[in-house]
Write a protein that holds these residues in place. Structure first.
Motif, PDB file in Angstrom:
ATOM      1  N   ALA A 109       0.778  -1.122  -0.128  1.00 37.12           N
ATOM      2  CA  ALA A 109      -0.101   0.023  -0.095  1.00 37.12           C
ATOM      3  C   ALA A 109       0.803   1.258   0.049  1.00 37.12           C
ATOM      4  O   ALA A 109       0.645   2.057  -0.784  1.00 37.12           O
ATOM      5  CB  ALA A 109      -0.901  -0.135   1.223  1.00 37.12           C
ATOM      6  N   LEU A 110       1.780   1.355   0.873  1.00 32.69           N
ATOM      7  CA  LEU A 110       2.943   2.377   0.894  1.00 32.69           C
ATOM      8  C   LEU A 110       3.501   2.573  -0.528  1.00 32.69           C
ATOM      9  O   LEU A 110       3.679   3.712  -1.008  1.00 32.69           O
ATOM     10  CB  LEU A 110       3.855   2.125   1.892  1.00 32.69           C
ATOM     11  CG  LEU A 110       3.621   2.227   3.301  1.00 32.69           C
ATOM     12  CD1 LEU A 110       4.545   1.885   4.238  1.00 32.69           C
ATOM     13  CD2 LEU A 110       2.873   3.532   3.832  1.00 32.69           C
ATOM     14  N   TYR A 111       4.038   1.342  -1.282  1.00 35.83           N
ATOM     15  CA  TYR A 111       4.376   1.483  -2.437  1.00 35.83           C
ATOM     16  C   TYR A 111       3.544   1.959  -3.366  1.00 35.83           C
ATOM     17  O   TYR A 111       3.885   2.883  -4.540  1.00 35.83           O
ATOM     18  CB  TYR A 111       5.200   0.196  -2.977  1.00 35.83           C
ATOM     19  CG  TYR A 111       6.130   0.525  -4.065  1.00 35.83           C
ATOM     20  CD1 TYR A 111       7.263   1.143  -3.780  1.00 35.83           C
ATOM     21  CD2 TYR A 111       5.697   0.502  -5.316  1.00 35.83           C
ATOM     22  CE1 TYR A 111       8.235   1.506  -5.165  1.00 35.83           C
ATOM     23  CE2 TYR A 111       6.387   0.825  -6.577  1.00 35.83           C
ATOM     24  CZ  TYR A 111       7.733   1.569  -6.321  1.00 35.83           C
ATOM     25  OH  TYR A 111       8.511   1.739  -7.347  1.00 35.83           O
ATOM     26  N   ALA A 112       2.105   1.524  -3.466  1.00 40.01           N
ATOM     27  CA  ALA A 112       1.483   2.008  -4.467  1.00 40.01           C
ATOM     28  C   ALA A 112       1.304   3.596  -4.269  1.00 40.01           C
ATOM     29  O   ALA A 112       1.001   4.070  -5.378  1.00 40.01           O
ATOM     30  CB  ALA A 112      -0.216   1.276  -4.039  1.00 40.01           C
ATOM     31  N   GLY A 113       1.290   4.158  -2.982  1.00 38.85           N
ATOM     32  CA  GLY A 113       1.187   5.351  -2.953  1.00 38.85           C
ATOM     33  C   GLY A 113       2.657   6.235  -3.452  1.00 38.85           C
ATOM     34  O   GLY A 113       2.316   7.023  -4.301  1.00 38.85           O
ATOM     35  N   ALA A 114       3.478   5.688  -2.867  1.00 38.63           N
ATOM     36  CA  ALA A 114       4.618   6.409  -3.237  1.00 38.63           C
ATOM     37  C   ALA A 114       5.401   6.021  -4.563  1.00 38.63           C
ATOM     38  O   ALA A 114       5.855   6.898  -5.192  1.00 38.63           O
ATOM     39  CB  ALA A 114       5.808   6.293  -2.214  1.00 38.63           C
ATOM     40  N   GLY A 115       5.137   4.845  -5.058  1.00 39.53           N
ATOM     41  CA  GLY A 115       5.688   4.653  -6.451  1.00 39.53           C
ATOM     42  C   GLY A 115       4.477   4.976  -7.521  1.00 39.53           C
ATOM     43  O   GLY A 115       4.748   4.637  -8.610  1.00 39.53           O
ATOM     44  N   ALA A 116       3.312   5.487  -7.106  1.00 36.61           N
ATOM     45  CA  ALA A 116       2.375   5.926  -7.931  1.00 36.61           C
ATOM     46  C   ALA A 116       1.941   5.015  -8.833  1.00 36.61           C
ATOM     47  O   ALA A 116       1.604   4.954 -10.074  1.00 36.61           O
ATOM     48  CB  ALA A 116       2.672   7.271  -8.474  1.00 36.61           C
ATOM     49  N   ASP A 117       1.709   3.928  -8.459  1.00 32.70           N
ATOM     50  CA  ASP A 117       1.269   2.450  -9.118  1.00 32.70           C
ATOM     51  C   ASP A 117       0.183   2.001  -8.436  1.00 32.70           C
ATOM     52  O   ASP A 117       0.228   1.078  -7.356  1.00 32.70           O
ATOM     53  CB  ASP A 117       2.405   1.631  -9.481  1.00 32.70           C
ATOM     54  CG  ASP A 117       1.799   0.249 -10.087  1.00 32.70           C
ATOM     55  OD1 ASP A 117       0.616   0.023 -10.283  1.00 32.70           O
ATOM     56  OD2 ASP A 117       2.849  -0.428 -10.670  1.00 32.70           O
ATOM     57  N   ILE A 176      -3.997  -5.172  -9.175  1.00 36.11           N
ATOM     58  CA  ILE A 176      -3.374  -6.399  -8.654  1.00 36.11           C
ATOM     59  C   ILE A 176      -2.170  -6.555  -7.590  1.00 36.11           C
ATOM     60  O   ILE A 176      -1.866  -7.481  -6.947  1.00 36.11           O
ATOM     61  CB  ILE A 176      -2.707  -7.032  -9.877  1.00 36.11           C
ATOM     62  CG1 ILE A 176      -1.551  -5.971 -10.216  1.00 36.11           C
ATOM     63  CG2 ILE A 176      -3.682  -7.267 -11.226  1.00 36.11           C
ATOM     64  CD1 ILE A 176      -0.711  -6.690 -11.528  1.00 36.11           C
ATOM     65  N   HIS A 177      -2.055  -5.164  -6.996  1.00 37.06           N
ATOM     66  CA  HIS A 177      -0.995  -5.111  -5.797  1.00 37.06           C
ATOM     67  C   HIS A 177      -1.768  -4.901  -4.509  1.00 37.06           C
ATOM     68  O   HIS A 177      -1.127  -4.929  -3.347  1.00 37.06           O
ATOM     69  CB  HIS A 177      -0.024  -4.101  -5.972  1.00 37.06           C
ATOM     70  CG  HIS A 177       0.844  -4.252  -7.476  1.00 37.06           C
ATOM     71  ND1 HIS A 177       1.420  -5.213  -7.612  1.00 37.06           N
ATOM     72  CD2 HIS A 177       0.849  -3.278  -8.355  1.00 37.06           C
ATOM     73  CE1 HIS A 177       1.846  -5.230  -9.071  1.00 37.06           C
ATOM     74  NE2 HIS A 177       1.554  -3.805  -9.344  1.00 37.06           N
ATOM     75  N   LEU A 178      -3.157  -4.581  -4.741  1.00 36.18           N
ATOM     76  CA  LEU A 178      -3.839  -4.247  -3.638  1.00 36.18           C
ATOM     77  C   LEU A 178      -5.189  -5.100  -3.073  1.00 36.18           C
ATOM     78  O   LEU A 178      -5.555  -5.072  -1.993  1.00 36.18           O
ATOM     79  CB  LEU A 178      -4.192  -2.790  -3.671  1.00 36.18           C
ATOM     80  CG  LEU A 178      -3.098  -1.690  -3.991  1.00 36.18           C
ATOM     81  CD1 LEU A 178      -3.715  -0.484  -4.227  1.00 36.18           C
ATOM     82  CD2 LEU A 178      -2.255  -1.373  -2.582  1.00 36.18           C
TER      83      LEU A 178
END
Lengths: 137, 146
Positions: free
Chosen positions: A27-35, A39-41
């Motif tokens: 979830a943190l990477y989805a935010g900071a990585g803007a992705d 499929i990641h969440l």
């Protein structure tokens, strides 16, 4: 400081093992990585996409490989970083990143070292295989 | 199937600002607690203008500018069937918080394997900062599972 003359082809660089990948980290990477690919969440979205379940962003283990390098040499000395994503990482996976000197060369006054890098899961399966080039003095 | 005529297509330039908070949250997300990504005085002592962005941060900039998903949307590809297959970065200059970066993406290859069951879309993106310095080149391969 790591010196060009001290490096030998075949030498290993210090490996790192990261804490298990958590849903929170994705979830943190989805935010900071803007992705925000679901499929990641979202388990259902991942399965609807034909996956066994939520998978980690490929950029997460590659981020770990970046850290492998910046823990070894100052970041400014990292000239390139690349990887093929050959396996998927899942929540709970513990990733180890390692590197081995593949070559040494002098180019336009720069002393360059090529490093073969790999990210593996806790079963020893390769998730990412790549290369990096660093400049040494 | 992805129309191969897309090879060579260049997209409109995009601009992304590297914010301090973003550098910190990115380092936190990848679990890298190195103080150089969090403490500006330590970054400056190491010779940086401000917090340096971690090595894989440039891809977050591409995603933030919607460069990858934009192409999938234009091609009508369901992103749940798209995965990142390969990524490279070549670094030319420091990338730091406060930088305003302009990127230009183009499609360099489209191919398939397994009789079209897997399609590959390869793009390259060049990043320049507000001073016109060439910062980074990225090459991205996206795999689409049909």
């Amino acid at each position: 400081m790591i010196l060009f003359e001290d490096i030998k082809v075949g030498d290993a660089i210090p490996s790192i093992t990261k804490p298990a990948i958590s849903h929170l980290q994705l979830a943190l990477y989805a935010g900071a990585g803007a992705d925000h690919n679901p499929i990641h969440l979202d388990e259902e979205a991942a399965k609807a996409g034909g996956l066994p379940g939520i998978i980690a962003h490929g950029m997460l283990p590659l981020g770990f490989l970046g850290q492998l390098l910046t823990l070894w040499v100052p970041q400014r000395q990292v000239r390139s970083l690349s990887a093929r994503f050959v396996g998927m990482a899942f929540p709970g996976d513990v990733i180890t990143c390692s590197g081995k000197i593949a070559g040494k060369r002098e180019e336009a006054g720069d002393k360059l070292v090529d490093v073969e890098i790999a990210a593996q899961n806790q079963k020893g399966e390769n998730l990412q295989l790549g290369k990096a080039t660093v400049a040494l003095t | 199937m992805i129309d191969k005529s897309i090879i060579g297509k260049e997209y409109a330039p995009f601009t992304v600002e590297v914010e301090k908070r973003w550098v910190r949250s990115f380092a936190e997300a990848i679990g890298d607690a190195s103080p150089i990504y969090f403490d500006e005085s330590i970054a400056r002592a190491a010779g940086y203008r401000s917090l340096p962005a971690p090595p894989t941060f440039p891809f977050a900039m591409i995603m933030d500018a919607n460069q990858s998903f934009m192409i999938l949307d234009q091609l009508g590809i369901d992103k749940r069937r798209a995965m990142h297959g390969e990524q490279s970065f070549v670094y030319h200059a420091d990338l730091c918080a406060g930088d305003v970066v302009t990127g230009r993406q183009r499609v360099v290859d489209v191919y398939d394997k397994k009789n079209g069951a897997l399609e590959f879309l390869v793009t390259e993106t060049r990043l320049e900062n507000q001073r016109g310095e060439h910062v980074c080149d990225l090459r991205t391969t996206v795999v689409v599972r049909n």
